[in-house]
Design an enzyme around this catalytic site. Structure first.
Site, PDB file in Angstrom:
ATOM      1  N   LYS A  11       0.839  -1.204   0.000  1.00 17.02           N
ATOM      2  CA  LYS A  11       0.000   0.000   0.000  1.00 17.02           C
ATOM      3  C   LYS A  11       0.877   1.259   0.000  1.00 17.02           C
ATOM      4  O   LYS A  11       2.074   1.175  -0.227  1.00 17.02           O
ATOM      5  CB  LYS A  11      -0.960  -0.024   1.200  1.00 17.02           C
ATOM      6  CG  LYS A  11      -1.798  -1.292   1.306  1.00 17.02           C
ATOM      7  CD  LYS A  11      -2.779  -1.479   0.144  1.00 17.02           C
ATOM      8  CE  LYS A  11      -3.366  -2.863   0.073  1.00 17.02           C
ATOM      9  NZ  LYS A  11      -4.290  -3.196   1.124  1.00 17.02           N
TER      10      LYS A  11
HETATM   11  C1  LIG Z   1      -5.224  -4.148   1.556  1.00 21.27           C
HETATM   12  C2  LIG Z   1      -6.655  -3.871   1.644  1.00 21.27           C
HETATM   13  C3  LIG Z   1      -7.393  -4.147   2.793  1.00 21.27           C
HETATM   14  C4  LIG Z   1      -6.823  -4.894   3.979  1.00 21.27           C
HETATM   15  O1  LIG Z   1      -5.670  -4.354   4.495  1.00 21.27           O
HETATM   16  P1  LIG Z   1      -4.648  -5.302   5.324  1.00 21.27           P
HETATM   17  O2  LIG Z   1      -3.751  -4.311   5.993  1.00 21.27           O
HETATM   18  O3  LIG Z   1      -3.942  -6.143   4.334  1.00 21.27           O
HETATM   19  O4  LIG Z   1      -5.457  -6.081   6.283  1.00 21.27           O
HETATM   20  C5  LIG Z   1      -8.726  -3.786   2.818  1.00 21.27           C
HETATM   21  N1  LIG Z   1      -9.304  -3.195   1.763  1.00 21.27           N
HETATM   22  C6  LIG Z   1      -8.633  -2.902   0.637  1.00 21.27           C
HETATM   23  C7  LIG Z   1      -9.343  -2.235  -0.483  1.00 21.27           C
HETATM   24  C8  LIG Z   1      -7.293  -3.260   0.529  1.00 21.27           C
HETATM   25  O5  LIG Z   1      -6.629  -3.026  -0.612  1.00 21.27           O
END
Ligand SMILES: *Cc1c(COP(=O)(O)O)cnc(C)c1O
Length: 397
Positions: A196
């Site tokens: 991310k």
């Molecule tokens: C990555 C992601 C999540 C979950 O995040 P984590 O930190 O991996 O638990 C939720 N929603 C979206 C749209 C994501 O891309």
């Protein structure tokens, strides 16, 4: 004559695969983590509050609550609103499974609503059509890093007591009309997973302007216990009470130190992401077999992902063939996402299937994510552009 495709035995554009996303850890980050390791605090220490203050400042929200993942952030947001068995939550299917799984964790009911065909963001009209007597919230996904139209979504609720949660896991650092992501919805969930916008290893947070919801999430992340260890130590007291059924969703000081160091880079990284996206936009403007997603006016896009749709009517290949061809050229393309309602679990447990959200289903068939991350060099960007031109040129009708 152009070179043969790598998948047909020709020379690839790159010999080492360029990933679609990648984190960037520098010496400042390492120093922040080692300072924490030497500090005496490993978890629930001063780094948690520092990160929360920093995130609240960046997003111009009142409070941020750090938790162990983006998934835990969504789960905590639903808990904050008191959502439970029998409640319905509207959600788009073109997202990571966690956006929907969190609803099931609360034993509530996911109600899928389709996306807009040009932005792939939750379509406010589709959301409005799914609102009923049991609807308690809408989870809107800032897909690829573009903030949803929260004003339109709020209007779609028609004054009913339906709360807005932003799944802003893609959109940290973005804004709409100058207002940062993190304040556009009632609660906004972020992820610090390495792929991310920032990396903490694992981690996440929720921002909100509502002190009652913030307090509920602080309790929720700590087993449902009302006093945190540090506050107890400061008071010299042993007493605590568990008032809710919570979880251990705390984020350690080590993670918070890394996330805090990374967070200071967000404005510069978003500019870099936007610059790379602008280079792609210019390079593909005349490639009629590629259609970029529509950008909403006034939006500052965080570009977690650069997504294109293939116009397969103009190609002698489907998405999967183009995907394989680009991978063979050394370009780590990806697909975001298989619509959640088509996953076997959802088909089995909610009896969902094809036809429920036709726009998401049709879009999924032609989606492709191109590499985009701040550390990419100009020559990496050149490689992606060259490979896309090579492959789409080869398959042009
Ligand atoms: C990555 C992601 C999540 C979950 O995040 P984590 O930190 O991996 O638990 C939720 N929603 C979206 C749209 C994501 O891309």
């Amino acid at each position: 004559m152009s070179a043969a495709l790598a998948m047909d035995g020709g020379p690839p554009i790159r010999t080492r695969l360029l990933p679609y996303g990648s984190h960037w850890i520098d010496d400042d980050d390492i120093a922040a983590v080692t300072a924490t390791l030497r500090s005496g605090w490993l978890t629930t220490g001063p780094q948690v509050e520092t990160l929360e203050r920093q995130l609240a400042h960046l997003t111009r929200s009142t409070t941020a609550v750090a938790v162990s993942s983006g998934t835990a952030a969504l789960h905590a947001a639903l808990f904050a609103l008191g959502i439970g068995p029998g409640d319905e939550v509207i959600v788009p299917p073109l997202t990571f499974a966690a956006s929907v799984n969190c609803i099931l964790y609360r034993r509530a009911i996911p109600v899928f609503a389709d996306v807009d065909p040009d932005t792939l963001l939750l379509d406010p009209a589709c959301a409005a059509a799914r609102i009923g007597a049991c609807t308690r919230a809408i989870i809107a996904v800032d897909y690829a890093g573009q903030p949803c139209d929260y004003a339109a979504l709020r209007e779609a609720t028609g004054g009913r007591p339906v709360r807005l949660i932003a799944d802003a896991c893609h959109a940290l650092g973005g804004a709409d009309g100058g207002q940062p992501v993190g304040t556009l919805a009632d609660l906004s969930a972020f992820s610090f997973h390495p792929v991310k916008v920032i990396a903490a290893g694992e981690g996440g947070a929720v921002t909100t302007d509502n002190p009652n919801w913030a307090r509920r999430m602080q309790v929720f992340r700590n087993h449902g216990i009302t006093t945190e260890t540090r506050a107890r130590q400061a008071a010299g007291a042993w007493f605590y009470e568990m008032t809710e059924l919570g979880f251990n969703f705390r984020l350690s000081d080590i993670h918070c130190a890394l996330a805090g160091s990374q967070l200071s880079k967000v404005p510069a990284w978003i500019r870099r992401r936007q610059d790379i996206a602008a280079r792609y936009d210019a390079a593909f403007a005349d490639t009629d077999s590629l259609r970029p997603l529509r950008r909403r006016p006034g939006v500052s896009h965080a570009f977690h992902l650069y997504v294109v749709r293939l116009d397969t009517a103009r190609l002698r290949a489907d998405r999967n063939t183009v995907f394989r061809a680009l991978r063979a050229e050394g370009i780590g393309v990806n697909v975001h996402y298989i619509p959640v309602h088509l996953h076997p679990y959802y088909r089995r447990h909610l009896s969902t299937g094809p036809g429920l959200c036709p726009v998401a289903e049709r879009s999924y068939e032609c989606l492709l994510t191109l590499p985009l991350f701040p550390r990419m060099s100009e020559s990496d960007v050149d490689d992606v552009i060259a490979a896309v031109h090579k492959v789409t040129g080869h398959f042009r009708r």
